[in-house]
Scaffold this motif. Structure first.
Motif: not given
Length: 73
Positions: A49-73
């Protein structure tokens, strides 16, 4: 509208697509790839919660979306 493809998307194509969807810099794709491949622990992605240029939470959400799509394929 879904585009027809002769071959399924590669892991790298999926990762880059999701990185761009979450408005992350393209350079983040390599880090997300390391997460997907298990080279980096997803536990390292804690939002401070320090306002990083690239937030770890956003990276995590992206990672989870990638993981979900890979599982679907």
């Amino acid at each position: 509208m879904s585009e027809e493809r002769l071959f399924p998307k590669t892991k790298d194509e999926i990762i880059l697509e999701k990185v761009r969807f979450f408005f992350l810099p393209d350079r983040t794709a390599a880090f997300v790839r390391n997460l997907v491949d298990g080279k980096v622990s997803e536990r390292s992605l804690v939002c401070c919660h320090s306002g990083c240029d690239v937030c770890n939470e956003t990276i995590y959400n992206c990672y989870m979306a990638v993981k979900k799509e890979l599982e679907e394929n």
